[in-house]
Design a protein around this motif. Structure first.
Motif, PDB file in Angstrom:
ATOM      1  N   LYS A  69       1.044  -1.088   0.091  1.00 33.68           N
ATOM      2  CA  LYS A  69      -0.318  -0.036  -0.380  1.00 33.68           C
ATOM      3  C   LYS A  69       1.070   1.341  -0.265  1.00 33.68           C
ATOM      4  CE  LYS A  69      -5.034  -1.322   1.771  1.00 33.68           C
ATOM      5  NZ  LYS A  69      -5.870  -1.339   2.561  1.00 33.68           N
ATOM      6  N   ASP A  70       2.075   1.332   0.984  1.00 39.03           N
ATOM      7  CA  ASP A  70       2.537   2.497   1.191  1.00 39.03           C
ATOM      8  C   ASP A  70       4.263   2.384   0.755  1.00 39.03           C
ATOM      9  OD1 ASP A  70       4.166   4.703   1.701  1.00 39.03           O
ATOM     10  OD2 ASP A  70       3.714   4.241   3.635  1.00 39.03           O
ATOM     11  N   PHE A  81       0.254   6.006  -2.333  1.00 37.50           N
ATOM     12  CA  PHE A  81      -0.550   5.949  -1.314  1.00 37.50           C
ATOM     13  C   PHE A  81      -1.719   6.835  -0.670  1.00 37.50           C
ATOM     14  CE2 PHE A  81      -2.346   6.620   3.204  1.00 37.50           C
ATOM     15  CZ  PHE A  81      -2.600   4.496   3.363  1.00 37.50           C
ATOM     16  N   GLU A 118      -4.889   5.762  -1.750  1.00 38.13           N
ATOM     17  CA  GLU A 118      -6.327   5.529  -0.585  1.00 38.13           C
ATOM     18  C   GLU A 118      -6.615   6.659  -0.304  1.00 38.13           C
ATOM     19  OE1 GLU A 118      -6.013   2.451   0.759  1.00 38.13           O
ATOM     20  OE2 GLU A 118      -4.996   1.060  -0.497  1.00 38.13           O
TER      21      GLU A 118
END
Length: 324
Positions: A110-111, A148, A152
């Motif tokens: 995700k990051d 991210f 997100e």
């Protein structure tokens, strides 16, 4: 005498009315600006509306042949209409459509940043729908400081990457941000430079080189634009997060920015390769009204984080007169 007596009686009987009339008249005189002040008010408003423009004296706003060659040769000011038009028409690439999925090598990570995103989320309190600039965006995934935020937190922004192969990979990612295959200028005008084509660690080497020097495949001639010009071309003067990683030229890039005309909240600057050193960056950013929030030190990052000091214009030097 009769006339004077009549006047006195009139004044006494109608004193309240007269006082009200005089008061209204004084208010109108005070509130209604003179011709000069009204003119100055209009001028002030005009300056506020166009405060992004440098308005350099003696610089023509219209040119017959608006080309990048002309812009480079004449060192056009950062806000010149010709320069902004070139960036809009020839260099700003639109984001990938929202319904097109990202194409990532490691979609479960995700990051991929080295701590920068954590700093952004903490300092900006999980801000959503923000705007970023990432200079040194590489392939748009590896060590990305913005992926991210885009994926997100629904951010968008500008991804700047001059290295040819890295940029090709960046485009394939289908990022939802604008992209430019350019470098940030080290001057307050556009320049064409020679660029080391090493992936991830590519950097500006010097002035534009000849074709024979390009033939060895290690260098490329790349067009650079001032950051301010790119922002104006995009119609943006507010940036929530600016990630600056240009392999040693960070301080030079920062010095091209007219800080009184753009609002950048949070900045992460790689300092490890800057010739002038870490404290030169810190001192310069303090002069621009930024607070040094500390350094990020991981095996893959040597960044210093600055946040805009929103109380800067309210600060004063306290003097305890009791001690004098």
């Amino acid at each position: 005498m009769t006339t004077l007596r009549s006047i006195r009686l009139f004044v006494i009987r109608h004193r309240s009315l007269l006082l009200s009339t005089v008061s209204i008249g004084l208010i109108l005189i005070i509130a209604w600006p003179s011709t000069d002040s009204r003119h100055n008010s209009k001028q002030t408003k005009k300056k506020v509306l166009y405060n992004l423009m440098e308005e350099t004296k003696g610089m023509p706003k219209h040119v017959k042949d608006c080309t990048i060659e002309y812009a480079n040769a004449h060192k056009l000011q950062q806000d010149h209409p010709c320069l902004l038009d070139i960036i809009r028409r020839q260099h700003l690439n639109k984001p990938s459509p929202s319904d097109v999925p990202l194409f990532l090598d490691y979609p479960n990570v995700k990051d991929p940043s080295a701590g920068q995103v954590t700093a952004v989320l903490r300092l900006l309190r999980n801000l959503t729908n923000g705007f970023f600039i990432e200079s040194g965006a590489a392939d748009g995934e590896s060590f990305s400081n913005t992926l991210f935020l885009e994926r997100e937190m629904n951010w968008t922004g500008l991804l700047v990457e001059p290295e040819p192969k890295s940029f090709q990979n960046l485009v394939k990612r289908n990022r939802k941000s604008w992209t430019l295959q350019n470098c940030l200028s080290l001057e307050k005008y556009p320049t064409e430079v020679s660029f080391d084509k090493t992936e991830i660690t590519g950097k500006i080497i010097g002035s534009k080189v000849s074709q024979s020097e390009l033939d060895n495949g290690k260098l490329a001639n790349v067009q650079c634009f001032p950051l301010y010009s790119i922002l104006l071309a995009h119609g943006q003067n507010w940036v929530d997060f600016f990630s600056l990683d240009v392999e040693g030229h960070e301080l030079q890039v920062l010095k091209t920015i007219p800080w009184h005309k753009v609002n950048i909240t949070l900045i992460a600057v790689e300092w490890e390769h800057v010739e002038e050193g870490y404290y030169a960056i810190v001192d310069y950013m303090k002069e621009q009204g930024y607070v040094n929030f500390g350094r990020i030190a991981t095996p893959y990052a040597r960044d210093v984080v600055f946040i805009k000091d929103f109380l800067d214009d309210l600060r004063f030097d306290y003097v305890d007169y009791d001690d004098e």
